[in-house]
Design a protein around this motif. Sequence first.
Motif, PDB file in Angstrom:
ATOM      1  N   LYS A   1       0.866  -1.335  -0.011  1.00 26.41           N
ATOM      2  CA  LYS A   1       0.113  -0.043  -0.051  1.00 26.41           C
ATOM      3  C   LYS A   1       0.919   1.425  -0.004  1.00 26.41           C
ATOM      4  N   SER A   2       1.934   1.147   0.203  1.00 27.11           N
ATOM      5  CA  SER A   2       2.955   2.430   0.152  1.00 27.11           C
ATOM      6  C   SER A   2       2.991   3.108  -1.044  1.00 27.11           C
ATOM      7  N   ALA A   3       2.718   2.591  -2.293  1.00 26.22           N
ATOM      8  CA  ALA A   3       2.644   3.239  -3.343  1.00 26.22           C
ATOM      9  C   ALA A   3       1.580   4.307  -3.462  1.00 26.22           C
ATOM     10  N   ASP A   4       0.352   4.103  -2.471  1.00 27.25           N
ATOM     11  CA  ASP A   4      -0.760   4.825  -2.648  1.00 27.25           C
ATOM     12  C   ASP A   4      -0.430   6.113  -1.901  1.00 27.25           C
ATOM     13  N   TYR A   5       0.698   6.420  -1.225  1.00 35.02           N
ATOM     14  CA  TYR A   5       0.777   7.491  -0.631  1.00 35.02           C
ATOM     15  C   TYR A   5       2.102   8.309  -0.847  1.00 35.02           C
ATOM     16  N   MET A   6       2.396   9.670  -0.591  1.00 33.83           N
ATOM     17  CA  MET A   6       3.561  10.089  -0.829  1.00 33.83           C
ATOM     18  C   MET A   6       4.775   9.390  -0.102  1.00 33.83           C
ATOM     19  N   LYS A   7       5.906   9.535  -0.536  1.00 33.47           N
ATOM     20  CA  LYS A   7       6.887   8.966   0.368  1.00 33.47           C
ATOM     21  C   LYS A   7       7.543   9.788   0.955  1.00 33.47           C
ATOM     22  N   LYS A   8       7.418   9.386   2.423  1.00 34.98           N
ATOM     23  CA  LYS A   8       7.872  10.515   3.416  1.00 34.98           C
ATOM     24  C   LYS A   8       8.724   9.913   4.507  1.00 34.98           C
ATOM     25  N   VAL A   9       9.632  10.847   5.184  1.00 34.53           N
ATOM     26  CA  VAL A   9      10.698  10.435   6.174  1.00 34.53           C
ATOM     27  C   VAL A   9      10.464  11.335   7.213  1.00 34.53           C
ATOM     28  N   THR A  10      10.660  10.803   8.407  1.00 32.88           N
ATOM     29  CA  THR A  10      10.604  11.841   9.732  1.00 32.88           C
ATOM     30  C   THR A  10      11.792  11.290  10.666  1.00 32.88           C
ATOM     31  N   LEU A  11      12.345  12.353  11.237  1.00 37.34           N
ATOM     32  CA  LEU A  11      13.837  11.734  11.923  1.00 37.34           C
ATOM     33  C   LEU A  11      13.845  12.562  13.096  1.00 37.34           C
ATOM     34  N   PHE A  12      14.261  12.132  14.155  1.00 33.40           N
ATOM     35  CA  PHE A  12      14.958  12.794  15.406  1.00 33.40           C
ATOM     36  C   PHE A  12      16.011  12.190  15.828  1.00 33.40           C
ATOM     37  N   SER A  13      17.274  13.110  16.237  1.00 33.59           N
ATOM     38  CA  SER A  13      18.304  12.671  16.624  1.00 33.59           C
ATOM     39  C   SER A  13      18.685  13.708  17.681  1.00 33.59           C
ATOM     40  N   THR A  14      19.542  13.150  18.780  1.00 33.28           N
ATOM     41  CA  THR A  14      20.247  13.819  19.600  1.00 33.28           C
ATOM     42  C   THR A  14      21.697  14.018  19.405  1.00 33.28           C
ATOM     43  N   ASP A  15      22.117  13.591  18.450  1.00 32.74           N
ATOM     44  CA  ASP A  15      23.621  13.516  17.973  1.00 32.74           C
ATOM     45  C   ASP A  15      23.743  13.749  16.645  1.00 32.74           C
ATOM     46  N   GLY A  16      24.529  14.826  16.058  1.00 31.70           N
ATOM     47  CA  GLY A  16      24.851  15.058  14.894  1.00 31.70           C
ATOM     48  C   GLY A  16      25.674  13.985  13.948  1.00 31.70           C
TER      49      GLY A  16
END
Length: 278
Positions: free
Chosen positions: A64-79
């Motif tokens: 079903k992933s092709a039905d939606y926009m490809k998106k990424v979300t992330l969080f980091s405490t260290d560069g």
Amino acid sequence: MKILTSEELKKAETTLESYLPKCIKVYGYLLGINRKKPHTLEVVVDSWPHFKTIICRTDLKNKKSADYMKKVTLFSTDGQSLKRMLMDDSAIDWSTYFLIGGLDDRHATLLKEVCVTRQVPVQLFTQVRLMTLPDPSRLPGLDINSDTASRISSLNESHIDLVNKTWKFGGSAQGFRNIQKLITNFPSCCITDDQGNPISWVLVYDYCALGLLYTLPEHRGKGYAKILISTISKSLRAQGYSVYSFIEEENKVSYRLFKGLGFTEEPAYRAVWFEFNN
């Protein structure tokens, strides 16, 4: 790098609580996933159980992933941890168009440097303020007459087309599918006219933020947005959700609306959306 299991996702949600509100978009996705909301994501970390970087990405194995926009979300405490993951070819698929949303803008320079190294085109999509409501008791009392109160309800599938047509990022088949997923699986609130048709509404995104707030032009100026935000905020808090919204920098009207309702801005934090390979 490790892909988290269902049980590990629950532990990750608890871990992220100590980093709120800066991790709120990743945390919001985990809230939905751990409450069995439908999704097309998988979640990876740099190490486990003590992680510094966590990424929500499209699960390319999900049909079903092709039905939606490809998106990424992330969080980091260290560069450095974040840079290692972004340079790992197995962490993110950089080959097609996608968005990284809700990124702490202190990582923006690092992200752009990675894109130069990878020769991936990148551009700013939008910059937003994070508005949160830790305590719904801060909501001001609203004088809601009995007629309006009787017309407060939830959206249903018959309303998808209307919401899609009025949504800033809607109007497409992909937008229709996205709104369908939200209306059928996440809380919503609307005010209807005498015929039961929605004239003002607010939804909850799949990362559990308030959004898609809209009132038909001919029904504006009646305080409907305040009523909807207040109503759904109390309901979300009662169900154990964080209550928050991302407000685009230039949207002064919405900023004043949420601030007037007791939402507070995280002054040292800005979230940004970037698009790639556009």
